[in-house]
Structures are given as structure tokens and as C-alpha cells.
Scaffold this motif. Structure first.
Motif, PDB file in Angstrom:
ATOM      1  N   PHE A 260      -2.748   0.377   0.563  1.00 46.54           N
ATOM      2  CA  PHE A 260      -3.124  -0.057   1.894  1.00 46.54           C
ATOM      3  C   PHE A 260      -2.317  -1.254   2.378  1.00 46.54           C
ATOM      4  O   PHE A 260      -2.283  -1.528   3.558  1.00 46.54           O
ATOM      5  N   ASP A 261      -1.630  -1.952   1.481  1.00 49.78           N
ATOM      6  CA  ASP A 261      -0.762  -3.030   1.958  1.00 49.78           C
ATOM      7  C   ASP A 261       0.471  -2.461   2.660  1.00 49.78           C
ATOM      8  O   ASP A 261       1.186  -3.182   3.346  1.00 49.78           O
ATOM      9  N   GLN A 262       0.707  -1.164   2.529  1.00 47.97           N
ATOM     10  CA  GLN A 262       1.808  -0.491   3.218  1.00 47.97           C
ATOM     11  C   GLN A 262       1.354   0.206   4.496  1.00 47.97           C
ATOM     12  O   GLN A 262       2.177   0.754   5.227  1.00 47.97           O
ATOM     13  N   LEU A 263       0.068   0.188   4.762  1.00 45.71           N
ATOM     14  CA  LEU A 263      -0.478   0.930   5.897  1.00 45.71           C
ATOM     15  C   LEU A 263       0.113   0.486   7.228  1.00 45.71           C
ATOM     16  O   LEU A 263       0.515   1.315   8.050  1.00 45.71           O
ATOM     17  N   GLY A 264       0.207  -0.816   7.461  1.00 44.04           N
ATOM     18  CA  GLY A 264       0.769  -1.320   8.713  1.00 44.04           C
ATOM     19  C   GLY A 264       2.214  -0.889   8.898  1.00 44.04           C
ATOM     20  O   GLY A 264       2.616  -0.466   9.993  1.00 44.04           O
ATOM     21  N   SER A 265       2.994  -0.959   7.831  1.00 45.20           N
ATOM     22  CA  SER A 265       4.400  -0.546   7.904  1.00 45.20           C
ATOM     23  C   SER A 265       4.520   0.945   8.180  1.00 45.20           C
ATOM     24  O   SER A 265       5.360   1.375   8.974  1.00 45.20           O
ATOM     25  N   LEU A 266       3.679   1.734   7.531  1.00 43.90           N
ATOM     26  CA  LEU A 266       3.689   3.179   7.739  1.00 43.90           C
ATOM     27  C   LEU A 266       3.307   3.512   9.178  1.00 43.90           C
ATOM     28  O   LEU A 266       3.946   4.338   9.831  1.00 43.90           O
TER      29      LEU A 266
END
Length: 116
Positions: free
Chosen positions: A57-63
Motif C-alpha cells: 500500500f505504500d505504492q498505492l499513490g504511485s500506482l
């Protein structure tokens, strides 16, 4: 009949009804389908949710940004508030299985639709 209609953008999208009513409708329509128990359904659901290989979920914004989606736009598509999505993106909240599945669907994460 107990029926719940779920709308998106003011248009009906889903109808939810009790399992017994669903089975009765299938029978009335002449659709041969074995009676599945709630435990069978829940077992299949947990298997399906376990197969979703969602990025951390720390990649969610980037995705989300890579897909060209605004935070509010994705939140509306998933059915949550933008502030709740922001909490998920910054790691303050962990979404439940239904929200994870919706996020995976909206973001096109492989595994949700049986993609390799």
C-alpha cells in the motif's frame, strides 16, 4: 422480497438479494445450479481474495498517479471517501478485503481478473 439496489452515478448497477431468493429465482428460470452453502461461497471468496497479488500500500499513490487517476476519482470508483483513500495511501489505515479487491479492479492489478 428483500432487495438492495446499489447505484453508481445515479444509475442502478447491482441488485443484492438474500441467497434463498436468488436460488428461488434460478429455479423459476429453469437454471440448474447446485445449492451452494454460505460456507462454500465464503471459501471461494477467501480463495479469490488471497489470489489478488496487490502491491504494497505504500505504492498505492504511485500506482494511482501512474494510471492518471486523481485521488477523489479513484475513491469514488471504489466507493470510499477521498479522505479514507488518503489514509490507506499514507499507511494510517489498512483496507478490508472488499476495498482491496475494488482497488485491484480499478487499478488493473494482475491477478484479480486471472491475468498472469
Amino acid at each position: 422480497m428483500d432487495l438492495q439496489v446499489i447505484s453508481r452515478d445515479g444509475e442502478p448497477e447491482y441488485a443484492v438479494l438474500p441467497w434463498a431468493h436468488y436460488q428461488a429465482l434460478l429455479q423459476a428460470a429453469g437454471v440448474a445450479r447446485p445449492q451452494e452453502t454460505a460456507s462454500t461461497f465464503q471459501s471461494a471468496e477467501s480463495t479469490a481474495s488471497a489470489s489478488v497479488d496487490f502491491p504494497s500500500f505504500d505504492q498505492l499513490g504511485s500506482l494511482r498517479q501512474a494510471k492518471g487517476l486523481e485521488l477523489a476519482q479513484l475513491a469514488r470508483s471504489v466507493g470510499i471517501s477521498p479522505s479514507y483513500l488518503e489514509l490507506i495511501e499514507n499507511g494510517t489505515r489498512q483496507p478490508d478485503a472488499a476495498i482491496r479487491r475494488s482497488l485491484a479492479w480499478e487499478l488493473g492489478v494482475p491477478g484479480w481478473r486471472g491475468e498472469p
